[in-house]
Design a protein around this motif. Structure first.
Motif, PDB file in Angstrom:
ATOM      1  N   PHE A   5       0.920  -1.234  -0.041  1.00  0.00           N
ATOM      2  CA  PHE A   5      -0.081  -0.008   0.066  1.00  0.00           C
ATOM      3  C   PHE A   5       0.920   1.273   0.205  1.00  0.00           C
ATOM      4  N   LEU A   6       1.741   1.192   1.012  1.00  0.00           N
ATOM      5  CA  LEU A   6       2.768   2.513   0.833  1.00  0.00           C
ATOM      6  C   LEU A   6       3.562   2.508  -0.561  1.00  0.00           C
ATOM      7  N   GLU A   7       3.791   1.699  -1.154  1.00  0.00           N
ATOM      8  CA  GLU A   7       4.821   1.590  -2.282  1.00  0.00           C
ATOM      9  C   GLU A   7       3.750   2.080  -3.439  1.00  0.00           C
ATOM     10  N   LYS A   8       2.694   1.951  -3.351  1.00  0.00           N
ATOM     11  CA  LYS A   8       1.719   2.188  -4.494  1.00  0.00           C
ATOM     12  C   LYS A   8       1.145   3.640  -4.442  1.00  0.00           C
ATOM     13  N   HIS A   9       1.387   4.353  -3.422  1.00  0.00           N
ATOM     14  CA  HIS A   9       0.951   5.963  -3.393  1.00  0.00           C
ATOM     15  C   HIS A   9       2.176   6.467  -3.000  1.00  0.00           C
ATOM     16  N   ASP A  10       2.117   7.888  -3.001  1.00  0.00           N
ATOM     17  CA  ASP A  10       2.932   8.913  -3.049  1.00  0.00           C
ATOM     18  C   ASP A  10       2.713   9.591  -1.514  1.00  0.00           C
ATOM     19  N   PHE A  11       3.359   9.304  -0.545  1.00  0.00           N
ATOM     20  CA  PHE A  11       3.312   9.898   0.640  1.00  0.00           C
ATOM     21  C   PHE A  11       4.373  10.819   1.208  1.00  0.00           C
ATOM     22  N   SER A  12       4.732  11.373   0.139  1.00  0.00           N
ATOM     23  CA  SER A  12       6.018  12.489   0.289  1.00  0.00           C
ATOM     24  C   SER A  12       5.292  13.684   1.007  1.00  0.00           C
ATOM     25  N   ASN A  13       6.069  14.155   2.157  1.00  0.00           N
ATOM     26  CA  ASN A  13       5.536  15.282   2.773  1.00  0.00           C
ATOM     27  C   ASN A  13       4.259  15.243   3.564  1.00  0.00           C
ATOM     28  N   LYS A  14       4.040  13.726   3.889  1.00  0.00           N
ATOM     29  CA  LYS A  14       2.788  13.629   4.492  1.00  0.00           C
ATOM     30  C   LYS A  14       3.188  13.028   5.934  1.00  0.00           C
ATOM     31  N   LYS A  15       2.115  13.148   6.820  1.00  0.00           N
ATOM     32  CA  LYS A  15       2.296  12.461   8.056  1.00  0.00           C
ATOM     33  C   LYS A  15       1.500  11.252   8.255  1.00  0.00           C
ATOM     34  N   ILE A  16       2.086   9.889   8.677  1.00  0.00           N
ATOM     35  CA  ILE A  16       1.477   8.808   8.869  1.00  0.00           C
ATOM     36  C   ILE A  16       1.441   8.442  10.093  1.00  0.00           C
ATOM     37  N   ILE A  17       0.094   8.137  10.600  1.00  0.00           N
ATOM     38  CA  ILE A  17       0.267   7.884  12.100  1.00  0.00           C
ATOM     39  C   ILE A  17      -0.535   6.466  12.353  1.00  0.00           C
ATOM     40  N   LEU A  69       8.653  -0.262   7.864  1.00  0.00           N
ATOM     41  CA  LEU A  69       7.919   0.459   6.842  1.00  0.00           C
ATOM     42  C   LEU A  69       8.677   1.680   6.197  1.00  0.00           C
ATOM     43  N   ARG A  70       9.711   2.095   6.749  1.00  0.00           N
ATOM     44  CA  ARG A  70      10.546   3.104   6.416  1.00  0.00           C
ATOM     45  C   ARG A  70      10.795   3.124   5.083  1.00  0.00           C
ATOM     46  N   PRO A  71      11.466   1.939   4.650  1.00  0.00           N
ATOM     47  CA  PRO A  71      11.822   1.879   3.129  1.00  0.00           C
ATOM     48  C   PRO A  71      10.668   1.972   2.060  1.00  0.00           C
ATOM     49  N   SER A  72       9.535   1.993   2.550  1.00  0.00           N
ATOM     50  CA  SER A  72       8.391   1.838   1.477  1.00  0.00           C
ATOM     51  C   SER A  72       7.897   3.283   1.314  1.00  0.00           C
ATOM     52  N   VAL A  73       8.693   4.265   1.940  1.00  0.00           N
ATOM     53  CA  VAL A  73       7.976   5.592   1.914  1.00  0.00           C
ATOM     54  C   VAL A  73       9.278   6.700   1.459  1.00  0.00           C
ATOM     55  N   SER A  74       8.892   7.774   1.038  1.00  0.00           N
ATOM     56  CA  SER A  74      10.063   8.926   0.793  1.00  0.00           C
ATOM     57  C   SER A  74      10.540   9.085   2.140  1.00  0.00           C
ATOM     58  N   ASN A  75      11.749   9.823   2.086  1.00  0.00           N
ATOM     59  CA  ASN A  75      12.631  10.355   3.270  1.00  0.00           C
ATOM     60  C   ASN A  75      11.745  11.687   3.872  1.00  0.00           C
ATOM     61  N   SER A  76      10.966  12.263   3.244  1.00  0.00           N
ATOM     62  CA  SER A  76      10.011  13.301   3.462  1.00  0.00           C
ATOM     63  C   SER A  76       8.724  12.818   4.431  1.00  0.00           C
ATOM     64  N   THR A  77       8.504  11.606   4.217  1.00  0.00           N
ATOM     65  CA  THR A  77       7.305  11.089   4.961  1.00  0.00           C
ATOM     66  C   THR A  77       7.557  11.005   6.588  1.00  0.00           C
ATOM     67  N   GLU A  78       6.752  11.388   7.128  1.00  0.00           N
ATOM     68  CA  GLU A  78       7.004  11.280   8.640  1.00  0.00           C
ATOM     69  C   GLU A  78       5.851  10.020   9.255  1.00  0.00           C
ATOM     70  N   ILE A  79       6.437   9.138   9.881  1.00  0.00           N
ATOM     71  CA  ILE A  79       5.648   8.082  10.450  1.00  0.00           C
ATOM     72  C   ILE A  79       5.773   8.003  11.716  1.00  0.00           C
ATOM     73  N   ILE A  80       4.524   8.031  12.465  1.00  0.00           N
ATOM     74  CA  ILE A  80       4.422   8.099  13.807  1.00  0.00           C
ATOM     75  C   ILE A  80       3.842   6.800  14.501  1.00  0.00           C
ATOM     76  N   GLU A  81       4.312   6.467  15.559  1.00  0.00           N
ATOM     77  CA  GLU A  81       3.854   5.302  16.224  1.00  0.00           C
ATOM     78  C   GLU A  81       2.721   5.767  17.195  1.00  0.00           C
ATOM     79  N   GLY A  82       1.562   5.507  16.595  1.00  0.00           N
ATOM     80  CA  GLY A  82       0.449   5.668  17.236  1.00  0.00           C
ATOM     81  C   GLY A  82       0.166   4.799  18.649  1.00  0.00           C
ATOM     82  N   ASP A  83      -0.826   3.684  18.519  1.00  0.00           N
ATOM     83  CA  ASP A  83      -1.128   3.066  19.660  1.00  0.00           C
ATOM     84  C   ASP A  83      -1.711   1.606  19.216  1.00  0.00           C
TER      85      ASP A  83
END
Length: 102
Positions: free
Chosen positions: A41-53, A70-84
């Motif tokens: 899913f992450l590789e099929k879409h452009d999450f650049s400059n987005k925040k994923i919780i 998950l980090r390698p599946s998005v661009s470096n500008s994507t913020e991934i946050i561990e929610g809960d």
């Protein structure tokens, strides 16, 4: 042993994330990581400059190495946050309060 490099197909994935700045992404945790279809899913879409919780359900695992996997599946500008890990059957009001934290 699980193949963490496999990428299962996603059917009917015909939407765009372009109009969103923040995306809440939920899935079951399997042995401290997300299922590989989440990488698909992450590789099929452009999450650049987005925040994923992230949020998840689990029989006992925590997030563990989920973000690292998950980090390698998005661009470096994507913020991934561990929610809960949401296992306690939260009420709608509990979820509204949880979302406000982000």
């Amino acid at each position: 042993m699980a193949d963490h490099n496999s990428r299962p197909e996603i059917e009917n994935d015909d939407f765009s994330v372009a109009e969103y700045d923040t995306i809440f992404l939920g899935f079951p945790i399997w042995w401290y990581i997300a299922p590989t279809i989440v990488n698909t899913f992450l590789e099929k879409h452009d999450f650049s400059n987005k925040k994923i919780i992230l949020f998840s359900t689990s029989g006992g695992s925590r997030f563990g190495k989920t973000i690292d996997n998950l980090r390698p599946s998005v661009s470096n500008s994507t913020e991934i946050i561990e929610g809960d890990v949401l296992n306690s059957n939260p009420s709608v009001e509990d979820l509204k309060q949880w979302v406000k934290k982000f």
